[in-house]
Enzyme design. Structure first.
Site, PDB file in Angstrom:
ATOM      1  N   GLU A  39     176.775  87.283 -27.042  1.00 33.30           N
ATOM      2  CA  GLU A  39     177.815  86.373 -27.545  1.00 33.30           C
ATOM      3  C   GLU A  39     177.493  85.822 -28.931  1.00 33.30           C
ATOM      4  OE1 GLU A  39     176.550  86.502 -24.548  1.00 33.30           O
ATOM      5  OE2 GLU A  39     177.979  85.948 -23.000  1.00 33.30           O
TER       6      GLU A  39
ATOM      7  N   LYS B 135     164.964  74.061  -8.694  1.00 32.58           N
ATOM      8  CA  LYS B 135     165.237  72.629  -8.538  1.00 32.58           C
ATOM      9  C   LYS B 135     164.472  72.119  -7.326  1.00 32.58           C
ATOM     10  CE  LYS B 135     169.509  72.923 -11.011  1.00 32.58           C
ATOM     11  NZ  LYS B 135     170.234  74.186 -11.030  1.00 32.58           N
TER      12      LYS B 135
ATOM     13  N   TRP C 105     162.987  69.798 -12.240  1.00 30.69           N
ATOM     14  CA  TRP C 105     163.148  71.210 -12.581  1.00 30.69           C
ATOM     15  C   TRP C 105     161.809  71.879 -12.892  1.00 30.69           C
ATOM     16  CZ3 TRP C 105     167.998  71.849 -16.252  1.00 30.69           C
ATOM     17  CH2 TRP C 105     169.141  71.452 -15.536  1.00 30.69           C
TER      18      TRP C 105
END
Ligand code: ADP
Length: 540
Positions: A330, A438, A443
């Site tokens: 992208e 998680k 995290w």
């Protein structure tokens, strides 16, 4: 008030015209699919691109039509980059490593009118042909002598197609925002998504990538792009090469360590480009044969995080600076790099490796920030981490044929990566948002754990996934492929990791596997593993 300057359009045809005029004798060397090494100059490449343009017009192609390629890095693929885009058509570089259903989806979705294919992919395309909807013909990228018998309808030989054409052709002028090429993301979930680049975005990206803070491309550079031309336009190097008249060395289909080394030894590139798995193969070959990389100054690595051990081996055994580049389809694809700066050279070596392990600073033209799940921007303090957002003229605005924009309400594109940004501007990928573990609301970065584990000499490859845990929701599970001839134990590896990551990050279990699955672009494919090992800790 507008400025008073000319508004010349940035067109891809201008690159090859420029190379012909000012760098006519600079070389393009290819290992061909047929076997031998082929070499010619930008001047010949420009002539043959014009012959190709004439041939494409005779096939009836018109501005906006799409032409697909399934091809390795060679001079013929290079000509397609210029011939197809130069006449206002779109070149869709299809990644032949994708699954057959994805290939059929892409070729049909892109509405490719013709497919230009290397000899290696004929059987593959024959097996798909009945599903391909609008393809009018297949051009085999070879000469008469090597033209195979094929069941493909309307099969043509590339050299025959262009050889009867004139090398006179006037490239049309059009708006620089016209579409030039189309690449699809490999789509680990759902169908691949198309990113339609423009002449303008392609030229801006090539300019940026060539600059002094990134690949430093000039007419004195010799570049070996091992990264395929079917993987986000080989990171823009074919265009950048023509822009500056750099010598290009294309590896064709042979991407193993020995073949890549042979090209390095013969052609003396100073800049290499590729994904970490390619460099693993090269380093292994160099170790086995006791050879070093004398001519190479820089190897640009991207696509996945390069482990510290790899950065160190390039530096200490080969005096090669491993430059980390980060980006995605992208983003055309590159957005950041860890350039070799004066400031870096003055650092203590371990501190320098710390910087090289980060993904680097954003280029001019790439605006970057991090945000929490509610869109609130987070501080660039090297501690906070969140969703990495980008905007700029080389970044997708919407996916091909999508109705909705790919941007959020503030014009940012969410990269799907989780990152920190350090006060001096270095971006550090923490994880893909779908891969982050998680654990009890905190995290854990699967990438950091993997990088730490591959530093152990008994580990060839490591993969960390989050699996269900009764108390903490998710905990890390480490999967390891052992290095050849090594028998590390779980305890060895745990002890090795203890001083490299926080205690609560240590994996809850380690499983030794024969091999790990990869995507078509060489990244670890974790979706299947997450399913297979989902209840591993619960059932233990
Ligand atoms: P695809 O697999 O569809 O071709 P891309 O090549 O566009 O995907 O991959 C983009 C993703 O690859 C990024 O969002 C990031 O997660 C990962 N990536 C690319 N370069 C790096 C890097 N240097 N370090 C860590 N991750 C990277």
């Amino acid at each position: 008030m507008l400025g008073n300057m000319m508004s010349g359009q940035l067109l891809i045809s201008g690159l090859i015209e420029h190379a012909e005029k000012y760098h006519s004798d600079a070389e393009i060397v290819s290992r061909t699919v047929e076997g031998p090494i082929h070499r010619y100059t930008y001047s010949e490449a420009a002539k043959r691109s014009r012959q190709l343009a004439n041939a494409l017009e005779k096939l009836g192609l018109q501005e906006g039509d799409t032409v697909g390629t399934l091809a390795w890095n060679t001079y013929r693929h290079f000509e397609l980059y210029f011939g197809v885009s130069g006449i206002g058509c779109v070149v869709n570089t299809v990644n032949p490593r994708l699954f057959p259903e994805q290939l059929t989806y892409i070729i049909n979705h892109a509405e490719n009118q013709y497919l230009f294919i290397d000899l290696s992919f004929i059987e593959l395309v024959e097996s798909l042909e009945s599903e391909l909807e609008g393809v009018k013909g297949y051009v085999i990228l070879t000469d008469k002598e090597h033209m195979p018998d094929t069941k493909l309808n309307n099969a043509m030989c590339y050299e025959d197609l262009i050889s009867c054409e004139s090398d006179e052709f006037t490239w049309p002028e059009f708006d620089e925002n016209t579409a030039s090429s189309l690449c699809y993301t490999s789509g680990t979930t759902g169908n691949p998504k198309g990113v339609l680049y423009s002449h303008r975005s392609t030229i801006l990206h090539a300019w940026i990538v060539s600059s002094g803070n990134v690949a430093k491309v000039s007419s004195s550079t010799c570049i070996l792009p091992v990264v395929p031309m079917f993987h986000v336009n080989a990171w823009g190097i074919p265009y950048a090469g023509a822009m500056f008249g750099a010598k290009l060395v294309f590896p064709g289909p042979a991407l193993d360590g020995a073949s890549v080394y042979e090209l390095i030894d013969n052609e003396k590139p100073d800049l290499l480009m590729g994904v970490p798995t390619v460099w693993l193969g090269l380093l292994q070959h160099l170790n086995e044969t006791n050879q070093t990389l004398d001519c190479v100054e820089t190897a640009l690595v991207g696509g996945s995080a390069a482990p510290r051990a790899m950065i160190q081996e390039f530096e200490e055994k080969h005096d090669v600076f491993l430059m980390h580049g980060w980006g995605m389809t992208e983003m055309s694809p590159l957005g950041t790099a860890t350039s070799r700066t004066k400031e870096m050279e003055d650092l203590d070596i371990e501190r320098r490796y710390d910087l090289q392990q980060k993904q680097g600073k954003a280029f001019f033209g790439v605006n970057m920030t991090i945000a929490d799940d509610y869109g609130n921007e987070l501080p660039h303090d090297g501690v906070a981490f969140g969703r990495l957002l980008v905007k700029g003229p080389t970044i997708v605005e919407r996916y091909y044929k999508a109705e909705e924009s790919a941007m959020d309400e503030n014009g940012w594109f969410d990269t799907g990566d989780v990152a920190k940004i350090h006060p001096e501007g270095y971006m550090e990928i923490v994880d893909r948002s779908k891969d982050v573990i998680k654990s009890g609301g905190e995290w854990i970065s699967s990438i950091d754990l993997e990088n730490a584990a591959v530093g152990h000499p008994g580990v060839a490859e490591a993969c960390v996934i989050g699996v269900l845990h009764a108390k903490w929701d998710e905990r890390p599970l480490l999967l390891i492929v052992k290095a050849a001839g090594q028998e590390p134990s779980k305890e060895d590896i745990n002890t090795f990791l203890e001083d490299k990551v926080a205690k609560w990050w240590l994996p809850d279990d380690i499983v030794f596997v024969e091999e790990l699955p990869h995507t078509a672009t060489g990244k670890l494919l974790k979706t299947g593993l997450r399913k297979d090992f989902k209840n591993h800790l619960i059932n233990k």
